[in-house]
Design an enzyme around this catalytic site. Sequence first.
Site, PDB file in Angstrom:
ATOM      1  N   ASN A 187      40.659  27.314  41.420  1.00 48.51           N
ATOM      2  CA  ASN A 187      40.757  28.769  41.292  1.00 48.51           C
ATOM      3  C   ASN A 187      39.492  29.231  40.568  1.00 48.51           C
ATOM      4  OD1 ASN A 187      42.221  31.256  41.693  1.00 48.51           O
ATOM      5  ND2 ASN A 187      42.613  31.295  39.505  1.00 48.51           N
ATOM      6  N   LYS A 188      39.366  30.525  40.413  1.00 51.52           N
ATOM      7  CA  LYS A 188      38.193  31.145  39.783  1.00 51.52           C
ATOM      8  C   LYS A 188      37.783  30.407  38.515  1.00 51.52           C
ATOM      9  CE  LYS A 188      36.305  33.782  41.027  1.00 51.52           C
ATOM     10  NZ  LYS A 188      35.129  33.370  41.863  1.00 51.52           N
TER      11      LYS A 188
ATOM     12  N   GLN B 174      35.803  40.274  38.154  1.00 54.27           N
ATOM     13  CA  GLN B 174      36.918  40.723  39.005  1.00 54.27           C
ATOM     14  C   GLN B 174      38.110  41.195  38.174  1.00 54.27           C
ATOM     15  OE1 GLN B 174      35.328  37.805  39.284  1.00 54.27           O
ATOM     16  NE2 GLN B 174      34.949  37.271  41.420  1.00 54.27           N
TER      17      GLN B 174
ATOM     18  N   ASP C 101      42.658  29.208  44.990  1.00 49.18           N
ATOM     19  CA  ASP C 101      41.797  29.211  46.180  1.00 49.18           C
ATOM     20  C   ASP C 101      42.037  27.998  47.067  1.00 49.18           C
ATOM     21  OD1 ASP C 101      40.288  31.004  44.121  1.00 49.18           O
ATOM     22  OD2 ASP C 101      39.523  31.528  46.104  1.00 49.18           O
TER      23      ASP C 101
ATOM     24  N   ARG D  18      37.102  39.670  48.770  1.00 52.37           N
ATOM     25  CA  ARG D  18      37.180  38.358  48.136  1.00 52.37           C
ATOM     26  C   ARG D  18      38.644  38.118  47.796  1.00 52.37           C
ATOM     27  NH1 ARG D  18      39.808  40.446  44.706  1.00 52.37           N
ATOM     28  NH2 ARG D  18      39.747  38.490  43.567  1.00 52.37           N
TER      29      ARG D  18
END
Lengths: 339, 339
Positions: free
Chosen positions: A246-247, A195, A236, A45
């Site tokens: 993004n996350k 993560q 991302d 990922r």
Amino acid sequence: MISPVRWEGDRLVLIDQTRLPSLEVERGYTSWPEVAEAIRSLVVRGAPAIGVTAAFGIVLAARQSRATTFDGLLADVEAAIKGLAATRPTAVNLFWALERMRRCCLDHRTLPLDALKARLLQEAQAVLDEDVAANRAMGAHGAALVPHRARILTHCNAGALATAGYGTAGGVIRAAHAQGKVALVWVDETRPVLQGARLTAWECVKEGIPHRVISDVAAASVMARGEVDLVVTGADRIAANGDTANKIGTYALAVLARHHGIPFYVAAPFSTIDPALPSGDLIPIEERDPSEVRGFAGRQTAPAASPVFNPAFDVTPAALITAIITERGVCRPPYDFSR
Amino acid sequence: MISPVRWEGDRLVLIDQTRLPSLEVERGYTSWPEVAEAIRSLVVRGAPAIGVTAAFGIVLAARQSRATTFDGLLADVEAAIKGLAATRPTAVNLFWALERMRRCCLDHRTLPLDALKARLLQEAQAVLDEDVAANRAMGAHGAALVPHRARILTHCNAGALATAGYGTAGGVIRAAHAQGKVALVWVDETRPVLQGARLTAWECVKEGIPHRVISDVAAASVMARGEVDLVVTGADRIAANGDTANKIGTYALAVLARHHGIPFYVAAPFSTIDPALPSGDLIPIEERDPSEVRGFAGRQTAPAASPVFNPAFDVTPAALITAIITERGVCRPPYDFSR
């Protein structure tokens, strides 16, 4: 160097990131559908790492092909492109890398098929090598923004594991650490997939970078105590106006950083920029399985009857981003990536 | 009604909140040190529930006492007060309830010891009954602030389980739901102990309140999508100026609510107010075991070598609080609880 994605002999080798930090396991792949499943299930990922992995997925598709003509091979490659593109919708590096591999294939249509397959492998390796080089350049540019004795807060994992190696936001931290500038890294655990706790903390332990893990909800307290000098995250997908997907959780950090007067940086290669999208509200946001929020590692936490909303990403408006660190240098607002 | 704390015959009965939502288990207690351990280990949690539990802990201390004089009994009660007060530092209801029980003891020093013990049980039951009554009053006052078809975001558990029953913030939601006003409750899962996912979602399922569980990091996205009409949380201690300590993550929500122009309410009984503290920076913030952050539902998530910072609470400045809902009515800024 941590190499989460690499080619070895006749196969793609991935570090299985779902097993970290408890187990360091590598897995070999010789077919593209297995690679697609590895992307989908988060074995690999991180936007840049997904792009590099997909490029090697195309290499495997070409090698699996029994076609005897270019058109036959191209059809097999296109099928793999379609399959790999369907794994995850948000990170644009995936589509960028697949398009690059398609272009490589078309540009070398006159080669004998074996030579074309070798050329595709060479291209995927170039995608990998360029990613590492871009990360090192980002690290150098970004480290210049880091003050001495810096306390840096980061979210998710944008380190070596999220890339072909070295890292984007993690690369900035790595480079600043090499310069002796990092007093502490605050590692957001990053629910639901953790993560930060699982991967970023693991990288910090490996590299001897001083760090503390916090629940995501504690970031605001740490800021209020005056213990964060800057925030840096990966991305991302970045729209032409600088809006950044993004996350999930990144947007909250950007709002909190602004509230506390703390600089908020994004580090990402140009392959993360989507010049075709004028703004971030057009970025497709992946929603993942409710079980990620209802539990963890097989343990149920919320009632089975409880509905869940589980977006994997959020969009931070450009206005909240102090600067975007790329391999070509540091971009400041107003951002314009439309060309 | 959900009754997390109740007296039954000769013992205190608690719902074991560490086992929810998977198991609904009740535990009986006949000695105050067991009660202290139940508070410490989060079998019972939530500021008002802790206060009520501690009051019954004093009843048990008195019943356990073999003293034959008032001074002997008082010494045993004082030892229990000290032990129970040492369990958790942030919620002021604990100290308020213990002081009330001490006062009851002193006020009835002339009673025969058996009658005094009965009087203490009566007092603890009054603490419980008054808490439920206060919650119902808060619910009525708070529901008036809730618009029709409201989407309400809440954090942690300030529901029936956090009190003697009905709930503070949860009571506001319950009352608004009874009036048909609640379209949806967004339930923050509330890392690290997951009181939202485990307890608030369980209460919503029990009561048929429409809800969706989200990772804490998703709250900002839901706000940005325009899907939150108000935020309401409980409180563990409110300083004289309105600064409010509550579960870690509350402060971030208050900043985010302000950024998105969303009202942010706190619901708490007057027993949560500490008029002796002029401002929130003086509220002691409990730091809990790193294992809460390094793991999840019994599984290790972060490397064992990773240091952790695990504050259980944060402080929201009064300036970010739209109103404080109490049993006496709705307080608006500027807050002054010094008298």
